[in-house]
Design a protein around this motif. Sequence first.
Motif, PDB file in Angstrom:
ATOM      1  N   ARG A  15       0.826  -1.204   0.000  1.00 49.30           N
ATOM      2  CA  ARG A  15       0.000   0.000   0.000  1.00 49.30           C
ATOM      3  C   ARG A  15       0.861   1.254   0.000  1.00 49.30           C
ATOM      4  O   ARG A  15       0.450   2.295  -0.516  1.00 49.30           O
ATOM      5  CB  ARG A  15      -0.916  -0.015   1.224  1.00 49.30           C
ATOM      6  N   TYR A  16       2.084   1.158   0.569  1.00 52.68           N
ATOM      7  CA  TYR A  16       2.953   2.324   0.733  1.00 52.68           C
ATOM      8  C   TYR A  16       4.155   2.284  -0.218  1.00 52.68           C
ATOM      9  O   TYR A  16       5.157   2.960   0.008  1.00 52.68           O
ATOM     10  CB  TYR A  16       3.443   2.394   2.181  1.00 52.68           C
ATOM     11  N   THR A  17       4.051   1.495  -1.272  1.00 51.14           N
ATOM     12  CA  THR A  17       5.139   1.384  -2.242  1.00 51.14           C
ATOM     13  C   THR A  17       5.618   2.770  -2.666  1.00 51.14           C
ATOM     14  O   THR A  17       4.813   3.662  -2.947  1.00 51.14           O
ATOM     15  CB  THR A  17       4.662   0.606  -3.483  1.00 51.14           C
ATOM     16  N   ILE A  18       6.928   2.930  -2.728  1.00 45.45           N
ATOM     17  CA  ILE A  18       7.491   4.222  -3.101  1.00 45.45           C
ATOM     18  C   ILE A  18       7.343   4.431  -4.597  1.00 45.45           C
ATOM     19  O   ILE A  18       7.731   3.568  -5.404  1.00 45.45           O
ATOM     20  CB  ILE A  18       8.984   4.307  -2.708  1.00 45.45           C
ATOM     21  N   SER A  19       6.804   5.556  -4.969  1.00 48.00           N
ATOM     22  CA  SER A  19       6.641   5.860  -6.387  1.00 48.00           C
ATOM     23  C   SER A  19       7.993   6.082  -7.047  1.00 48.00           C
ATOM     24  O   SER A  19       8.882   6.718  -6.465  1.00 48.00           O
ATOM     25  CB  SER A  19       5.778   7.121  -6.547  1.00 48.00           C
ATOM     26  N   PRO A  20       8.184   5.572  -8.265  1.00 51.82           N
ATOM     27  CA  PRO A  20       9.458   5.780  -8.970  1.00 51.82           C
ATOM     28  C   PRO A  20       9.790   7.260  -9.171  1.00 51.82           C
ATOM     29  O   PRO A  20      10.961   7.624  -9.282  1.00 51.82           O
ATOM     30  CB  PRO A  20       9.236   5.085 -10.313  1.00 51.82           C
ATOM     31  N   SER A  21       8.768   8.073  -9.189  1.00 55.97           N
ATOM     32  CA  SER A  21       9.013   9.509  -9.383  1.00 55.97           C
ATOM     33  C   SER A  21       9.600  10.161  -8.132  1.00 55.97           C
ATOM     34  O   SER A  21      10.136  11.271  -8.202  1.00 55.97           O
ATOM     35  CB  SER A  21       7.704  10.213  -9.753  1.00 55.97           C
ATOM     36  N   LEU A  22       9.488   9.458  -6.983  1.00 52.30           N
ATOM     37  CA  LEU A  22      10.023   9.988  -5.734  1.00 52.30           C
ATOM     38  C   LEU A  22      11.453   9.465  -5.564  1.00 52.30           C
ATOM     39  O   LEU A  22      11.687   8.413  -4.972  1.00 52.30           O
ATOM     40  CB  LEU A  22       9.138   9.548  -4.568  1.00 52.30           C
ATOM     41  N   THR A  23      12.412  10.211  -6.068  1.00 55.76           N
ATOM     42  CA  THR A  23      13.814   9.747  -6.072  1.00 55.76           C
ATOM     43  C   THR A  23      14.510   9.947  -4.742  1.00 55.76           C
ATOM     44  O   THR A  23      15.503   9.274  -4.451  1.00 55.76           O
ATOM     45  CB  THR A  23      14.599  10.461  -7.181  1.00 55.76           C
ATOM     46  N   SER A  24      14.036  10.878  -3.930  1.00 56.34           N
ATOM     47  CA  SER A  24      14.616  11.110  -2.597  1.00 56.34           C
ATOM     48  C   SER A  24      13.479  11.091  -1.588  1.00 56.34           C
ATOM     49  O   SER A  24      12.528  11.881  -1.701  1.00 56.34           O
ATOM     50  CB  SER A  24      15.345  12.451  -2.549  1.00 56.34           C
ATOM     51  N   TYR A  25      13.583  10.219  -0.588  1.00 51.47           N
ATOM     52  CA  TYR A  25      12.460  10.068   0.334  1.00 51.47           C
ATOM     53  C   TYR A  25      12.971   9.557   1.677  1.00 51.47           C
ATOM     54  O   TYR A  25      14.117   9.100   1.808  1.00 51.47           O
ATOM     55  CB  TYR A  25      11.418   9.104  -0.228  1.00 51.47           C
ATOM     56  N   ARG A  26      12.077   9.603   2.645  1.00 44.33           N
ATOM     57  CA  ARG A  26      12.372   9.128   4.001  1.00 44.33           C
ATOM     58  C   ARG A  26      11.280   8.165   4.447  1.00 44.33           C
ATOM     59  O   ARG A  26      10.080   8.469   4.305  1.00 44.33           O
ATOM     60  CB  ARG A  26      12.457  10.289   4.963  1.00 44.33           C
ATOM     61  N   ILE A  27      11.714   7.045   5.002  1.00 45.67           N
ATOM     62  CA  ILE A  27      10.794   6.113   5.656  1.00 45.67           C
ATOM     63  C   ILE A  27      11.036   6.224   7.156  1.00 45.67           C
ATOM     64  O   ILE A  27      12.165   6.040   7.618  1.00 45.67           O
ATOM     65  CB  ILE A  27      11.034   4.659   5.203  1.00 45.67           C
ATOM     66  N   GLN A  28       9.969   6.502   7.892  1.00 52.34           N
ATOM     67  CA  GLN A  28      10.088   6.625   9.347  1.00 52.34           C
ATOM     68  C   GLN A  28       9.014   5.787  10.005  1.00 52.34           C
ATOM     69  O   GLN A  28       7.857   5.773   9.559  1.00 52.34           O
ATOM     70  CB  GLN A  28       9.964   8.083   9.763  1.00 52.34           C
ATOM     71  N   ILE A  29       9.386   5.088  11.095  1.00 50.52           N
ATOM     72  CA  ILE A  29       8.435   4.211  11.761  1.00 50.52           C
ATOM     73  C   ILE A  29       8.851   4.022  13.210  1.00 50.52           C
ATOM     74  O   ILE A  29      10.045   4.028  13.538  1.00 50.52           O
ATOM     75  CB  ILE A  29       8.359   2.844  11.029  1.00 50.52           C
ATOM     76  N   GLU A  30       7.873   3.876  14.075  1.00 51.63           N
ATOM     77  CA  GLU A  30       8.142   3.534  15.480  1.00 51.63           C
ATOM     78  C   GLU A  30       8.253   2.022  15.620  1.00 51.63           C
ATOM     79  O   GLU A  30       7.567   1.269  14.915  1.00 51.63           O
ATOM     80  CB  GLU A  30       7.022   4.037  16.383  1.00 51.63           C
ATOM     81  N   MET A  31       9.110   1.595  16.589  1.00 53.76           N
ATOM     82  CA  MET A  31       9.372   0.165  16.792  1.00 53.76           C
ATOM     83  C   MET A  31       9.589  -0.090  18.287  1.00 53.76           C
ATOM     84  O   MET A  31      10.130   0.754  18.995  1.00 53.76           O
ATOM     85  CB  MET A  31      10.620  -0.231  15.989  1.00 53.76           C
ATOM     86  N   LYS A  32       9.157  -1.257  18.739  1.00 57.01           N
ATOM     87  CA  LYS A  32       9.388  -1.628  20.145  1.00 57.01           C
ATOM     88  C   LYS A  32       9.442  -3.146  20.263  1.00 57.01           C
ATOM     89  O   LYS A  32       8.969  -3.884  19.378  1.00 57.01           O
ATOM     90  CB  LYS A  32       8.289  -1.066  21.040  1.00 57.01           C
ATOM     91  N   TYR A  33      10.030  -3.588  21.377  1.00 58.70           N
ATOM     92  CA  TYR A  33       9.998  -5.004  21.756  1.00 58.70           C
ATOM     93  C   TYR A  33       9.260  -5.097  23.089  1.00 58.70           C
ATOM     94  O   TYR A  33       9.688  -4.527  24.082  1.00 58.70           O
ATOM     95  CB  TYR A  33      11.410  -5.566  21.913  1.00 58.70           C
ATOM     96  N   ASP A  34       8.188  -5.809  23.117  1.00 61.92           N
ATOM     97  CA  ASP A  34       7.476  -5.978  24.390  1.00 61.92           C
ATOM     98  C   ASP A  34       8.158  -7.008  25.281  1.00 61.92           C
ATOM     99  O   ASP A  34       7.988  -7.003  26.501  1.00 61.92           O
ATOM    100  CB  ASP A  34       6.029  -6.408  24.134  1.00 61.92           C
ATOM    101  N   GLN A  35       8.909  -7.903  24.697  1.00 59.25           N
ATOM    102  CA  GLN A  35       9.630  -8.917  25.472  1.00 59.25           C
ATOM    103  C   GLN A  35      11.012  -9.085  24.848  1.00 59.25           C
ATOM    104  O   GLN A  35      11.153  -9.236  23.635  1.00 59.25           O
ATOM    105  CB  GLN A  35       8.870 -10.243  25.448  1.00 59.25           C
ATOM    106  N   LEU A  36      12.045  -9.026  25.695  1.00 65.92           N
ATOM    107  CA  LEU A  36      13.420  -9.148  25.214  1.00 65.92           C
ATOM    108  C   LEU A  36      13.911 -10.575  25.368  1.00 65.92           C
ATOM    109  O   LEU A  36      13.563 -11.271  26.334  1.00 65.92           O
ATOM    110  CB  LEU A  36      14.339  -8.206  25.977  1.00 65.92           C
ATOM    111  N   ASN A  37      14.757 -11.000  24.432  1.00 62.36           N
ATOM    112  CA  ASN A  37      15.343 -12.329  24.494  1.00 62.36           C
ATOM    113  C   ASN A  37      16.659 -12.218  25.270  1.00 62.36           C
ATOM    114  O   ASN A  37      17.729 -11.978  24.705  1.00 62.36           O
ATOM    115  CB  ASN A  37      15.601 -12.852  23.080  1.00 62.36           C
ATOM    116  N   THR A  38      16.586 -12.365  26.563  1.00 64.23           N
ATOM    117  CA  THR A  38      17.765 -12.144  27.408  1.00 64.23           C
ATOM    118  C   THR A  38      18.866 -13.170  27.139  1.00 64.23           C
ATOM    119  O   THR A  38      20.042 -12.923  27.409  1.00 64.23           O
ATOM    120  CB  THR A  38      17.362 -12.188  28.891  1.00 64.23           C
TER     121      THR A  38
END
Length: 696
Positions: A542-565
Amino acid sequence: RTYILVPDTVGPHWIGDLRVDLGDAPTGGSTIVYVPGPAGDDGTDGVDGLSAYEVWRSVEGNDGTVDDYLASLVGPSGAAEAQEYTDTAVAAEAERADDAYDPAGAAETARVAAVDAAAADAASKATAARTAAIAAAADDATAKASAAQSAAISTAAADATAKADAARTAAVSTASADATSKAAAAQAAAIAAASSDATTKANAARDTATASAAADATTKAGSAQTAAVSAAASAAAGLYLPKAVLTVDQLMAQPGTKIFGHRGAGMVCPEHTEAAYDYAVAHDIQFVEMSCNVDSEQQLWCHHDLTLDRTTHATGALNTYPSTGITNRVLTNGKPLLGPGWTDQPMVPLRKMLDKYLGRGVVIFLEPKGNDAVVPLQNLLATSYPHANQSVIWKAHVGTSFTWPKTNGFRTWCYVDDASSDAVLDGKDAQVDYWGVSTTMSSARRQQIVQRPGGKPVFAWPVYRRSQRTALEADGVVGMMSSDPVYVRGTTPSATVSRWDQQVKESGGTPWTDYNEADALKFHDGGWVSINKAKGTYGLGRYTISPSLTSYRIQIEMKYDQLNTADLAVHGGLYFGKASDDKYEFSTINASNGYHLILRHNGVLRLYRHVTTQTGGILLGAGDIGTDAAVAGQSMTIQIDVTPTTIEARRLGNALWTTGPIADASYRGGNFGLSNGSILDAAARPFFRNLAITPL
């Protein structure tokens, strides 16, 4: 008064010693009247020496006077019979005498009476014949019986007239004193003959009318049946096909690859629901698939499986449920596959969808999935949708029969197994219009089916990636039965900011496999999503980058609810830069090149290039970028900047947490997605939210 008879010649005349001249006849009140008589002796020439009187006197017994002689000629003086007795009076007397006895006239009277009586008798018998014919004939025979009656009356009357005329002629030619009795006999004979003939003709007319009426009734019944079917077809066309502007053949004749809605749009909406069909049609998908099965009352429902377990909250075989129970108690359960934001959808009767979409610019792939649904579907189409063959393609597996749909004018799509032999296909070829191949079938085998003699169009199923479409088109496949038809049809992005807070799967989301809850995107409170699978990935078409957009930024939040100690080096992240939306998995040979950003549980950030010739990634830049270790449940923001010549990955929160711009222009594809990276324990998987793509 005295009458003197004299010859009717020029006088003078002599009566004895009396000289008489007609010119001397007294007038006025004279008592002497000269009556011209037959020419006689004028007494002047002395012929015979006798006068008429003397001659009369010479006859024995005539010894009277002149008056007696005259009276013998004209009658006694003063009698009524002494009227002027001229040749005209004699002719009148003869005419009256003739009129007094006229056998011919009597015969004419007899003839007229015979004709009238015969006609009346014939009319009476013909009426009786008509009544009997009407009683014996069907309603439809009334008109013909009346016609037969009229013909019988006319024939009988004409025949009676002819016979009476013949009788009259015979009576006239042989008339004599017994003309009256002969005429009576002729009349009786004519009446008897007319009566017998009328009876015969009326019976014949009745039998003919009955036979004709029966034959006509049969013919009309057949015609009525044909007309009824035609009328039903026309009525159905008006009711169900008011906008049937595109037939199967017309839609197939349109250029380009055809995109079909698989199960409506089964990877975007709950499959085979009204919502799924509405979604596809609302987005101008002109072909949709409707599978069906029956309940315990033989009502057909849009449903793929024989049981309700997979797609609804109910369990058990569909054909054990009553129609009312399904209507009121059985709801679909699209949440595990499509997200908890979906409300439960009611199951939808097939007839409702046919009424809604059949012939309205939409071609329907229709398939009875269970054996017990085949005949009910055939009956439904034949009786209620006689024009369905214009806008329905009968869909069935190669192992089933196509005789009924082909006999009834339907186009047919036969989908085959990956291992189906050419001999199996040859056995079905005569009844098949289009072949069906799966996306799991080898490219070589698909090409063989495309190249079969006859060049029949080939459709593939189920297509939910654009990369699948590209590969299938290269094999010669012209139709895509797609579970995400809107996305597969397109080439451009449809969004730049995520709305995962709605908790519904989006068009363009490409899990590892379709229709598989284990691979589906999971939605969580707060707008978070995850992939609950070891090393799982999920494409974000759905969010595929258009070929016409030659310079762009992808930004997203990320978390781990449980860590693999036990192993804080495990990681998740994003893959990007791929020219195709095919499957991607970390540390595996993939079908297309690209990049992969990883963020370990211990906070290490890395950027890799991936190529199709090796399983491991190629580390870019300075290597490890140390950031703070992840904290369970705490959000981190990662960011990727792409220009035509450089790539940079960073974690926000510290200016040092970046790879810096890396000179690498190897791949600039617009496809990217979420990745569980190296994580095998799904409990330690990453969660994502608030995706955004912005131009630079």
